[in-house]
Motif scaffolding. Structure first.
Motif, PDB file in Angstrom:
ATOM      1  N   LYS A 136       0.836  -1.208   0.000  1.00  0.00           N
ATOM      2  CA  LYS A 136       0.000   0.000   0.000  1.00  0.00           C
ATOM      3  C   LYS A 136       0.869   1.256   0.000  1.00  0.00           C
ATOM      4  N   ALA A 137       1.972   1.203   0.750  1.00  0.00           N
ATOM      5  CA  ALA A 137       2.894   2.350   0.794  1.00  0.00           C
ATOM      6  C   ALA A 137       3.522   2.591  -0.570  1.00  0.00           C
ATOM      7  N   ASN A 138       3.891   1.499  -1.252  1.00  0.00           N
ATOM      8  CA  ASN A 138       4.476   1.634  -2.588  1.00  0.00           C
ATOM      9  C   ASN A 138       3.501   2.295  -3.553  1.00  0.00           C
ATOM     10  N   GLN A 139       2.234   1.937  -3.422  1.00  0.00           N
ATOM     11  CA  GLN A 139       1.212   2.540  -4.280  1.00  0.00           C
ATOM     12  C   GLN A 139       1.095   4.036  -3.986  1.00  0.00           C
ATOM     13  N   ALA A 140       1.109   4.400  -2.703  1.00  0.00           N
ATOM     14  CA  ALA A 140       1.037   5.810  -2.324  1.00  0.00           C
ATOM     15  C   ALA A 140       2.253   6.578  -2.847  1.00  0.00           C
ATOM     16  N   LEU A 141       3.418   5.939  -2.809  1.00  0.00           N
ATOM     17  CA  LEU A 141       4.639   6.564  -3.319  1.00  0.00           C
ATOM     18  C   LEU A 141       4.528   6.799  -4.823  1.00  0.00           C
ATOM     19  N   THR A 142       4.016   5.814  -5.534  1.00  0.00           N
ATOM     20  CA  THR A 142       3.829   5.945  -6.979  1.00  0.00           C
ATOM     21  C   THR A 142       2.890   7.097  -7.308  1.00  0.00           C
ATOM     22  N   GLN A 143       1.890   7.295  -6.458  1.00  0.00           N
ATOM     23  CA  GLN A 143       0.912   8.374  -6.657  1.00  0.00           C
ATOM     24  C   GLN A 143       1.388   9.717  -6.091  1.00  0.00           C
ATOM     25  N   LYS A 144       2.637   9.758  -5.603  1.00  0.00           N
ATOM     26  CA  LYS A 144       3.253  10.964  -5.032  1.00  0.00           C
ATOM     27  C   LYS A 144       2.522  11.460  -3.782  1.00  0.00           C
ATOM     28  N   ASN A 145       1.834  10.532  -3.120  1.00  0.00           N
ATOM     29  CA  ASN A 145       1.198  10.841  -1.837  1.00  0.00           C
ATOM     30  C   ASN A 145       2.210  10.492  -0.746  1.00  0.00           C
ATOM     31  N   TYR A 146       3.215  11.357  -0.612  1.00  0.00           N
ATOM     32  CA  TYR A 146       4.396  11.015   0.169  1.00  0.00           C
ATOM     33  C   TYR A 146       4.121  10.870   1.664  1.00  0.00           C
ATOM     34  N   ALA A 147       3.310  11.747   2.216  1.00  0.00           N
ATOM     35  CA  ALA A 147       3.029  11.667   3.650  1.00  0.00           C
ATOM     36  C   ALA A 147       2.343  10.348   3.991  1.00  0.00           C
ATOM     37  N   GLU A 148       1.399   9.939   3.157  1.00  0.00           N
ATOM     38  CA  GLU A 148       0.702   8.675   3.388  1.00  0.00           C
ATOM     39  C   GLU A 148       1.658   7.497   3.206  1.00  0.00           C
ATOM     40  N   ALA A 149       2.548   7.594   2.237  1.00  0.00           N
ATOM     41  CA  ALA A 149       3.521   6.526   2.014  1.00  0.00           C
ATOM     42  C   ALA A 149       4.403   6.334   3.247  1.00  0.00           C
ATOM     43  N   VAL A 150       4.890   7.443   3.819  1.00  0.00           N
ATOM     44  CA  VAL A 150       5.724   7.347   5.021  1.00  0.00           C
ATOM     45  C   VAL A 150       4.949   6.691   6.155  1.00  0.00           C
ATOM     46  N   ARG A 151       3.686   7.084   6.320  1.00  0.00           N
ATOM     47  CA  ARG A 151       2.854   6.500   7.391  1.00  0.00           C
ATOM     48  C   ARG A 151       2.732   4.987   7.214  1.00  0.00           C
ATOM     49  N   LEU A 152       2.496   4.559   5.990  1.00  0.00           N
ATOM     50  CA  LEU A 152       2.310   3.132   5.726  1.00  0.00           C
ATOM     51  C   LEU A 152       3.621   2.350   5.860  1.00  0.00           C
ATOM     52  N   TYR A 153       4.738   2.949   5.448  1.00  0.00           N
ATOM     53  CA  TYR A 153       6.026   2.280   5.661  1.00  0.00           C
ATOM     54  C   TYR A 153       6.295   2.122   7.156  1.00  0.00           C
ATOM     55  N   TYR A 209      12.463   0.239   5.029  1.00  0.00           N
ATOM     56  CA  TYR A 209      13.349   1.365   5.383  1.00  0.00           C
ATOM     57  C   TYR A 209      13.876   2.043   4.118  1.00  0.00           C
ATOM     58  N   LEU A 210      14.275   1.235   3.133  1.00  0.00           N
ATOM     59  CA  LEU A 210      14.800   1.784   1.883  1.00  0.00           C
ATOM     60  C   LEU A 210      13.775   2.692   1.210  1.00  0.00           C
ATOM     61  N   ASN A 211      12.565   2.179   1.037  1.00  0.00           N
ATOM     62  CA  ASN A 211      11.546   2.959   0.335  1.00  0.00           C
ATOM     63  C   ASN A 211      11.082   4.164   1.145  1.00  0.00           C
ATOM     64  N   LYS A 212      11.092   4.037   2.471  1.00  0.00           N
ATOM     65  CA  LYS A 212      10.787   5.200   3.303  1.00  0.00           C
ATOM     66  C   LYS A 212      11.861   6.267   3.095  1.00  0.00           C
ATOM     67  N   GLY A 213      13.118   5.840   3.013  1.00  0.00           N
ATOM     68  CA  GLY A 213      14.203   6.797   2.767  1.00  0.00           C
ATOM     69  C   GLY A 213      14.051   7.494   1.433  1.00  0.00           C
ATOM     70  N   ILE A 214      13.684   6.741   0.397  1.00  0.00           N
ATOM     71  CA  ILE A 214      13.450   7.328  -0.926  1.00  0.00           C
ATOM     72  C   ILE A 214      12.342   8.369  -0.850  1.00  0.00           C
ATOM     73  N   THR A 215      11.275   8.037  -0.126  1.00  0.00           N
ATOM     74  CA  THR A 215      10.133   8.948   0.007  1.00  0.00           C
ATOM     75  C   THR A 215      10.537  10.231   0.724  1.00  0.00           C
ATOM     76  N   MET A 264      10.613  14.235  -0.415  1.00  0.00           N
ATOM     77  CA  MET A 264       9.947  15.282   0.364  1.00  0.00           C
ATOM     78  C   MET A 264      10.908  16.398   0.770  1.00  0.00           C
ATOM     79  N   GLY A 265      12.176  16.261   0.382  1.00  0.00           N
ATOM     80  CA  GLY A 265      13.169  17.267   0.742  1.00  0.00           C
ATOM     81  C   GLY A 265      13.699  17.124   2.154  1.00  0.00           C
ATOM     82  N   LYS A 266      13.515  15.943   2.752  1.00  0.00           N
ATOM     83  CA  LYS A 266      13.974  15.705   4.125  1.00  0.00           C
ATOM     84  C   LYS A 266      15.210  14.811   4.099  1.00  0.00           C
TER      85      LYS A 266
END
Length: 352
Positions: free
Chosen positions: A43-60, A74-80, A84-86
């Motif tokens: 689900k987080a990967n899908q949110a990342l693909t949709q550029k819904n970054y905050a939701e992706a981080v929550r799901l990771y 952890y890897l995909n959370k880091g990418i997200t 986000m500029g963090k």
């Protein structure tokens, strides 16, 4: 001889069965947690693909809470987080990913990018070196490596890596933009212009390519074409600090100085340390013959200690207009060392 009471044997048997049942329950829970972690991960990967970054981080985070050793999460959370500029948070998360799985080479690639953004150039280079063999045919690897080398001031080697990026992926917009920026820094303006035009062929709205091409057109005094580049950026991003400043510079040179000043000041509100914007305000006050005021802005730009075209030439000229020749020649001579062409011209004329 008395026989042992059968209850003792039964009690031991009960204890063994309890342990077996407990172990089975634990395995079932662990298996369920991993399944839940995988579900959250997808689900987080899908949110990342949709550029819904905050939701992706929550799901990771949900995935990691179910499986603390989930290195890919952890890897995909880091990418997200990087998207986000963090960069600082991304760097920490990616470090956890590589600690869990040292063979996770992609985490080292992304971590090198985060380190670059944080100014940890030595670390970024080390991470890239560690995965060099794994990424010998990766356009992304050579792009990041080129960025690290450029940040280290190794322009020629960086150009070579950008060349490699483009040979592997001809549609890599960032490679054209970044190589063009290096050519611009090296004063190879025709090559820079060609790269920015190539980037815009691939992405007509790319803000850095438009801003940079506009700068070259400004150098050519093709003011209308430059203005069109900056307006394209501002149509999409009205608060883009660089486009505001660059458009302001064009207006200073086309009889609309007050409107230009307003844009430059807006740019400085966004990025107070922009040496070019400070220089441009100096130009505005020089045009008004307010040379002492102009020098305030030229001096601030010089204090930043970053390359700004014509800065030393313009600052020295302000001193010249104030009849302070020793200061004018001092500034111009500094400009000669820094390859400021305007300073070199003025020094040759006035400082014999």
């Amino acid at each position: 001889m008395l026989l042992k009471k059968p209850e003792n044997t039964f009690a031991k048997l009960q204890s063994v069965l309890a342990l077996i049942l407990l172990a089975t329950f634990f395995l079932q829970c662990t298996s369920q947690n991993k399944k839940d972690a995988a579900d959250f991960f997808l689900k987080a990967n899908q949110a990342l693909t949709q550029k819904n970054y905050a939701e992706a981080v929550r799901l990771y985070d949900e995935a990691i809470s179910k499986n603390a050793d989930f290195s890919d999460a952890y890897l995909n959370k880091g990418i997200t987080l990087l998207k986000m500029g963090k960069a600082d948070e991304a760097y920490e998360v990616l470090t956890k990913a590589t600690r869990i799985d040292p063979t996770l080479v992609q985490a080292n690639l992304v971590k090198s990018e985060a380190a670059l953004q944080l100014g940890k150039l030595t670390d970024a280079a080390e991470y890239l070196k560690a995965i060099e063999k794994d990424y010998k045919d990766s356009a992304r690897y050579f792009l990041i490596k080129g960025d690290v080398l450029a940040a280290q001031g190794n322009d020629v080697a960086a150009i070579s890596d950008y060349d490699k990026t483009i040979s592997l992926e001809k549609g890599n917009v960032e490679a054209y933009v970044n190589r063009g920026a290096l050519y611009y820094r090296m004063r190879s303006y025709p090559a820079a212009k060609a790269d920015f035009e190539s980037a815009l062929t691939l992405d007509a709205a790319h803000p850095q390519a438009l801003n940079n091409l506009g700068l070259i057109l400004s150098r050519e005094k093709n003011w209308n074409a430059a203005l069109a580049c900056f307006d394209k950026v501002l149509d999409r991003q009205p608060d883009d600090a660089y486009a505001l400043n660059n458009k302001g510079y064009v207006l200073l040179n086309t009889g609309l100085a007050d409107k230009g000043k307003a844009l430059i000041e807006r740019s400085l509100d966004k990025i107070p340390g922009n040496g070019y914007a400070l220089r441009n305000l100096g130009i505005y006050y020089s045009q008004k013959n307010e040379f002492e005021e102009a020098l305030k802005y030229y001096s601030k730009a010089i204090e930043i200690a970053e390359p700004v075209e014509m800065l030393y030439g313009l600052a020295g000229n302000a001193y010249y207009k104030l009849k302070q020749m020793p200061e004018a020649c001092r500034i111009w001579k500094q400009g000669i060392v820094l390859k400021d062409t305007l300073a070199t011209e003025f020094a040759a004329q006035y400082c014999r």
